[in-house]
Design an enzyme around this catalytic site. Structure first.
Site, PDB file in Angstrom:
ATOM      1  N   GLY A  13       1.093  -0.545   9.983  1.00 11.57           N
ATOM      2  CA  GLY A  13       2.360   0.552  10.430  1.00 11.57           C
ATOM      3  C   GLY A  13       1.924   1.910   9.353  1.00 11.57           C
TER       4      GLY A  13
ATOM      5  CB  CYS B  59       3.502  -0.222   1.208  1.00 11.29           C
ATOM      6  SG  CYS B  59       3.610   1.608   1.729  1.00 11.29           S
ATOM      7  CG  LEU B  60      -1.723   1.496   5.195  1.00 12.95           C
ATOM      8  CD1 LEU B  60      -1.872   2.420   6.123  1.00 12.95           C
ATOM      9  CD2 LEU B  60      -2.782   0.604   4.693  1.00 12.95           C
TER      10      LEU B  60
ATOM     11  CG  HIS C  71       7.310  -1.374   5.329  1.00 14.81           C
ATOM     12  ND1 HIS C  71       7.007  -2.030   4.187  1.00 14.81           N
ATOM     13  CD2 HIS C  71       6.722  -0.177   5.279  1.00 14.81           C
ATOM     14  CE1 HIS C  71       6.163  -1.418   3.625  1.00 14.81           C
ATOM     15  NE2 HIS C  71       5.785  -0.184   4.192  1.00 14.81           N
ATOM     16  CD  GLU C  72       5.548   1.464   8.504  1.00 14.60           C
ATOM     17  OE1 GLU C  72       5.564   2.790   8.109  1.00 14.60           O
ATOM     18  OE2 GLU C  72       4.724   0.727   8.081  1.00 14.60           O
TER      19      GLU C  72
HETATM   20 NI    NI Z   1       4.652   1.434   3.991  1.00 14.86          NI
END
Ligand code: NI
Length: 171
Positions: free
Chosen positions: A45, A92-93, A134-135
């Site tokens: 995501g 998370c990225l 989350h997004e």
């Molecule tokens: Ni994230």
């Protein structure tokens, strides 16, 4: 085009994003970039503020095995959340290599606008439910570490500050 992903802490990751008002060619191209950036990372995501675009756009694909199922959600909104909760080890990225258990509703009903400007609605469960929540949090300036206790959150934030210093030195 792959876009650079912002790393926490960054003021842009703490801001409320603006609603999308119309689907333009620029927005379609941005959505393509977001999917490409997410797949390349790799991640399941990505939200627009993570690439510095302060608009309510998220992309996701939670299929691990099998044909990809890319999704683009404009102005996503949770209409309903289950009382049942699920605990997932989230990452998370924008917070690379850090994971922690987060408790969220196990199922949610979400409405959004698609790239044809049409209203869509779907029930999400399992990993998809965790991912979409989350997004959507990103669009409200919220990160998964905001669900953790202050000590754990500070520890992760310090690690990210160190990572950013190291990356800046190498640049
Ligand atoms: Ni994230």
């Amino acid at each position: 085009m792959i876009r650079p992903i912002l790393i926490h802490p960054d003021p842009r990751l703490k801001k409320l994003c603006e609603a999308v008002t119309e689907v333009t060619p620029a927005l379609r191209s941005l959505a393509d970039d977001m999917l490409e950036t997410m797949y390349e990372a790799p991640g399941i995501g990505l939200a627009a503020p993570q690439i510095g675009v302060m608009s309510r756009i998220i992309v996701m694909d939670c299929i691990k095995d099998g044909p990809p199922e890319p999704m683009v959600l404009l102005n996503p909104q949770v209409l309903w959340a289950s009382e049942d909760v699920n605990v997932y080890e989230e990452g998370c990225l924008s917070i690379p290599d850090q994971y922690a258990e987060v408790k969220r509703p196990a199922a949610v009903k979400v409405a959004w606008m698609d790239l044809d400007g049409k209203l869509q609605e779907r029930d999400f469960s399992g990993l998809w439910a965790t991912c979409v929540q989350h997004e959507i949090d990103h669009l409200d300036g919220k990160l998964f570490i905001d669900y953790l206790g202050p000590l754990k959150r500070q520890m992760i934030t310090r690690k990210m500050e160190k990572l950013k210093r190291e990356r800046a030195r190498m640049a």
